[in-house]
Scaffold this active site. Structure first.
Site, PDB file in Angstrom:
ATOM      1  N   TRP A  99       0.876  -1.289  -0.026  1.00  0.00           N
ATOM      2  CA  TRP A  99       0.301  -0.107  -0.180  1.00  0.00           C
ATOM      3  C   TRP A  99       1.005   0.800  -0.259  1.00  0.00           C
ATOM      4  O   TRP A  99       0.170   2.103  -0.640  1.00  0.00           O
ATOM      5  CB  TRP A  99      -1.166   0.136   1.166  1.00  0.00           C
ATOM      6  CG  TRP A  99      -1.856  -1.521   0.929  1.00  0.00           C
ATOM      7  CD1 TRP A  99      -2.175  -1.982   1.953  1.00  0.00           C
ATOM      8  CD2 TRP A  99      -2.736  -1.024  -0.458  1.00  0.00           C
ATOM      9  NE1 TRP A  99      -3.268  -3.173   1.464  1.00  0.00           N
ATOM     10  CE2 TRP A  99      -3.492  -2.428   0.462  1.00  0.00           C
ATOM     11  CE3 TRP A  99      -3.449  -0.760  -0.609  1.00  0.00           C
ATOM     12  CZ2 TRP A  99      -4.946  -2.451  -0.494  1.00  0.00           C
ATOM     13  CZ3 TRP A  99      -4.367  -0.694  -2.005  1.00  0.00           C
ATOM     14  CH2 TRP A  99      -4.838  -2.353  -1.425  1.00  0.00           C
ATOM     15  N   ASP A 166      -1.798   6.606   6.425  1.00  0.00           N
ATOM     16  CA  ASP A 166      -2.304   5.378   6.387  1.00  0.00           C
ATOM     17  C   ASP A 166      -2.908   4.462   7.616  1.00  0.00           C
ATOM     18  O   ASP A 166      -1.833   3.489   7.134  1.00  0.00           O
ATOM     19  CB  ASP A 166      -2.389   5.040   5.389  1.00  0.00           C
ATOM     20  CG  ASP A 166      -2.619   3.872   4.545  1.00  0.00           C
ATOM     21  OD1 ASP A 166      -4.595   3.402   5.557  1.00  0.00           O
ATOM     22  OD2 ASP A 166      -2.662   3.132   3.300  1.00  0.00           O
ATOM     23  N   LYS A 190     -11.708  -2.327   6.972  1.00  0.00           N
ATOM     24  CA  LYS A 190     -11.686  -3.451   7.879  1.00  0.00           C
ATOM     25  C   LYS A 190     -11.634  -3.260   9.573  1.00  0.00           C
ATOM     26  O   LYS A 190     -11.074  -4.453  10.448  1.00  0.00           O
ATOM     27  CB  LYS A 190      -9.629  -3.360   7.968  1.00  0.00           C
ATOM     28  CG  LYS A 190      -9.105  -3.962   6.641  1.00  0.00           C
ATOM     29  CD  LYS A 190      -8.281  -2.637   5.669  1.00  0.00           C
ATOM     30  CE  LYS A 190      -8.146  -3.450   4.109  1.00  0.00           C
ATOM     31  NZ  LYS A 190      -7.760  -2.419   3.120  1.00  0.00           N
TER      32      LYS A 190
HETATM   33  C1  PLP Z   1      -6.602  -2.122   2.490  1.00  0.00           C
HETATM   34  C2  PLP Z   1      -5.740  -0.887   2.286  1.00  0.00           C
HETATM   35  C3  PLP Z   1      -5.881  -0.007   1.498  1.00  0.00           C
HETATM   36  C4  PLP Z   1      -6.918  -0.471   0.120  1.00  0.00           C
HETATM   37  O1  PLP Z   1      -8.053   0.601   0.503  1.00  0.00           O
HETATM   38  P1  PLP Z   1      -9.519   0.693  -0.791  1.00  0.00           P
HETATM   39  O2  PLP Z   1      -9.656   1.352  -0.257  1.00  0.00           O
HETATM   40  O3  PLP Z   1      -9.480  -0.255  -1.139  1.00  0.00           O
HETATM   41  O4  PLP Z   1      -8.607   2.024  -1.423  1.00  0.00           O
HETATM   42  C5  PLP Z   1      -4.546   1.275   1.760  1.00  0.00           C
HETATM   43  N1  PLP Z   1      -3.941   0.551   2.441  1.00  0.00           N
HETATM   44  C6  PLP Z   1      -3.786  -0.259   3.740  1.00  0.00           C
HETATM   45  C7  PLP Z   1      -3.807  -0.172   4.755  1.00  0.00           C
HETATM   46  C8  PLP Z   1      -5.051  -1.130   3.962  1.00  0.00           C
HETATM   47  O5  PLP Z   1      -4.638  -2.344   4.052  1.00  0.00           O
END
Ligand code: PLP
Length: 357
Positions: A99, A166, A190
């Site tokens: 990511w 993030d 998540k």
């Molecule tokens: C799942 C994830 C993403 C992507 O998220 P989307 O909502 O599908 O764009 C980005 N960063 C991390 C750490 C993730 O686990």
């Protein structure tokens, strides 16, 4: 029968969030309309929206001076919005996985990117430690939990430049010192809710550093802060589920309790693999994620991996196949998964090992 859901994302939701959402989909609070049928500007949804923001602020202890946004586009949209709004001179990034790599790729479209540390040399199976963030960077971007490789930064770091994180896959799993961050964002799917909504916690002061003139309206943080996420139609149903999830977290004892449970579940699973002759963790102890627990079979048993996935499925454990870039297994232990579910998986590992070693 309800399965033990170890999916990495979208992932398990609490029973109360699912049940209350199911009711609201049929009829929202007895008003004769579904949550999917009401106006996002009507009094019912405005109240739900405001409560969601307030609950998020309360549960995560978000100080004054920050805005909470609920947007579309996923965490992936933030990968471009961040540099579009804030990259004037250069952006500093820590590359800790898949990511982070994607975030870096987007930032390069907007200007200079300084990757201050990377663990790419070892397939991102550790978190880089010795790096220096240049004082003239506009911001420093980190990924606190690396969902795919199973590493995590559990400490809120001090940073001279605005820190942007993030937190897609570890939000609400521990108390966070929000004041140390200029911005925290992530996809909800998540730990916070279903797919379809993205949370952004942003320090209002950050708007002052936006100098680029030609940013499209929808990609400007200012637009969404000024219109309180209502510039366009927000993801109404996912936001409802976020509210229900936040209510659940609060009722369970908040992020302190989530933190305690996360540790308990992770210890159980990591101890099981450390004691095992058959399974082995892929990440060194100090960098292990509590949310995404990655492991493989030792070389001599490798060909049994597929068989173990079927065996675990026979015990109702689903979603444990590792990401294709790591192989093996990944048991995602987000907030809503119970200790009992993790116990079932650990028992399955032990039973399988007894049969085959
Ligand atoms: C799942 C994830 C993403 C992507 O998220 P989307 O909502 O599908 O764009 C980005 N960063 C991390 C750490 C993730 O686990």
């Amino acid at each position: 029968m309800r399965k033990h859901i170890f999916n990495a994302g979208p992932c398990i939701l609490s029973d109360s969030a699912r049940e209350n959402t199911a009711k609201a989909i049929l009829d929202l609070d007895g008003i004769g309309q579904s949550i999917m049928e009401v106006s996002h500007r009507g009094k019912e949804f405005v109240a739900i929206f405001n409560e969601t923001v307030e609950l998020f602020k309360e549960v995560l202890n978000i100080p004054e001076g920050y805005s909470v946004l609920f947007l579309g586009g996923g965490a992936s949209m933030q990968f471009c919005m961040i540099p579009y709004n804030f990259l004037n001179n250069k952006g500093a990034y820590l590359n800790t996985g898949t990511w982070a790599t994607k975030a870096i790729k987007e930032a390069k479209l907007f200007g200079e990117v300084d990757v201050v540390g990377t663990s790419e040399d070892d397939n991102f199976l550790y978190v880089p430690k010795d790096y220096v963030v240049p004082a003239d960077a506009d911001y420093f971007h980190i990924t606190t939990n690396n969902t795919i490789k199973g590493t995590e930064i559990l400490k809120d770091m001090d940073c001279e430049v605005p820190l942007i994180a993030d937190m897609s896959s570890d939000i609400l799993s521990r108390p966070v010192d929000v004041a140390k961050y200029a911005m925290i964002y992530g996809g909800a799917q998540k730990n916070l809710g279903p797919a379809g909504v993205t949370f952004v916690i942003i320090k209002d002061e950050m708007l002052e550093s936006v100098t680029r003139g030609n940013i499209p309206t929808m990609l400007k943080y200012r637009t969404h802060i000024e219109k309180e996420s209502m510039f366009n139609t927000p993801p109404v149903l996912p936001i409802f589920v976020v509210r229900e999830t936040l209510k659940w977290v609060k009722a369970q004892g908040g992020v302190d309790e989530m933190n305690r449970r996360a540790q308990e579940k992770a210890d159980l699973l990591y101890n099981a693999m450390d004691d095992s002759k058959m399974f082995v963790g892929t990440v060194p102890v100090e960098d292990r994620s509590r949310m995404n627990i990655c492991f493989v079979m030792k070389e001599e048993y490798k060909e049994m991996e597929a068989e173990f996935i079927s065996f675990a499925a026979s015990k109702d454990c689903v979603g444990i196949k590792g990401h294709r870039s790591v192989g093996g297994f990944r048991a995602s232990c987000y907030n809503a998964i119970s200790l009992e579910s993790v116990q079932v998986l650990v028992e399955a590992m032990k039973e399988f090992e007894q049969k085959n070693v």
